[in-house]
Design an enzyme around this catalytic site. Structure first.
Site, PDB file in Angstrom:
ATOM      1  N   PRO A  88       0.821  -1.210   0.000  1.00 36.76           N
ATOM      2  CA  PRO A  88       0.000   0.000   0.000  1.00 36.76           C
ATOM      3  C   PRO A  88       0.857   1.262   0.000  1.00 36.76           C
ATOM      4  O   PRO A  88       1.866   1.350   0.691  1.00 36.76           O
ATOM      5  CB  PRO A  88      -0.792  -0.124   1.311  1.00 36.76           C
ATOM      6  N   GLU A  89       0.443   2.233  -0.819  1.00 40.60           N
ATOM      7  CA  GLU A  89       1.143   3.500  -0.908  1.00 40.60           C
ATOM      8  C   GLU A  89       0.307   4.572  -0.206  1.00 40.60           C
ATOM      9  O   GLU A  89      -0.692   4.264   0.453  1.00 40.60           O
ATOM     10  CB  GLU A  89       1.400   3.834  -2.379  1.00 40.60           C
TER      11      GLU A  89
END
Length: 283
Positions: free
Chosen positions: A2-3
């Protein structure tokens, strides 16, 4: 992994059930994730109130009434899911315990917040709130891309004379916080810049032009709930939808969506990661 948009989406989903609410009990179902969990974690967190829930780069930080901050990283496959009832927000029934439910927070009011991580690449730590920003995982991180410190002057000054590629520069968390492979590929396509272009060969104006594009991409991704490719889910269990608007990421062999281009997206390897770009319109 996840960014920034995914972590920010999770944070916003957790706000109604965590911020300002007391944690009645914490179930810690294993001693470690990627690293050992904090000593006496259940004892130190149970009974505290979440004073604020914030994000720094790809990390969630829950400031507790005890004067400690719980730092959370989702890793490759981590999810934080909410079940139970919170008036006007969630009506998800509690599901049966899963063997990958490693930490469970039982919140005042009936909600349950579960950290599920099949691959156990996530991380949690407890640190004094007053020194949280100096934590070894946060101390060297650059400015937030949606904050005032990340502007055209900062980026051109920081990147001046660098011999690395522009993609590597934007992925460097010391330069800017929270950007990862997906969103850098998307930013560079919108900017018309090849991911293999050396920073030293880019004019200052082209570097400066990346700032508003970075912000636009991130705002759009957050509004769409992030990107769900494999494991990521929002706090209510829903998928993110930004992947349906990718212009280049994961679209190798497909026609470039930029009007009038006519090129095809290619996949190349950069520093062990997949890069996607259109050689026709990205120079």
């Amino acid at each position: 992994m996840p960014e920034l948009p995914e972590v920010e989406t999770v944070r916003r989903g957790l706000l109604p059930v965590m911020e300002g609410t007391r944690i009645l009990r914490v179930d810690v179902n294993r001693p470690d994730l990627r690293r050992p969990l904090p000593k006496r974690m259940a004892e130190r967190v149970s009974g505290t109130r979440v004073m604020s829930l914030r994000r720094r780069s790809k990390y969630l930080l829950a400031d507790l009434s005890s004067g400690e901050t719980l730092l959370v990283h989702l890793g490759m496959s981590g999810r934080i899911l909410v079940s139970g009832e919170a008036p006007g927000v969630f009506r998800n029934r509690h599901v049966m315990h899963d063997r990958h439910d490693h930490v469970v927070f039982h919140m005042e009011g009936g909600a349950r917040v579960t950290f599920n991580d099949p691959r156990r690449f996530g991380a949690m730590d407890l640190v004094a709130t007053e020194s949280a920003e100096r934590h070894r995982l946060l101390a060297t991180i650059g400015p937030e891309p949606l904050g005032n410190a990340f502007d055209e002057v900062y980026l051109t000054r920081t990147l001046k004379g660098r011999r690395t590629t522009i993609k590597a520069a934007l992925l460097d968390q010391r330069v800017v916080a929270g950007l990862g492979n997906i969103y850098v590929c998307e930013v560079l396509h919108r900017a018309g810049v090849s991911p293999t272009r050396r920073v030293s060969r880019l004019a200052a104006g082209r570097i400066a032009s990346l700032v508003p594009i970075v912000r636009d991409v991130l705002f759009e991704a957050i509004a769409a709930g992030g990107s769900s490719l494999r494991d990521y889910r929002q706090a209510d269990g829903e998928l993110g939808y930004f992947q349906h608007t990718f212009r280049v990421y994961g679209r190798d062999g497909e026609t470039c969506v930029k009007p009038g281009c006519g090129g095809r997206v290619v996949r190349t390897a950069q520093s062990g990661r997949s890069s996607f770009h259109c050689p026709q319109c990205q120079r």
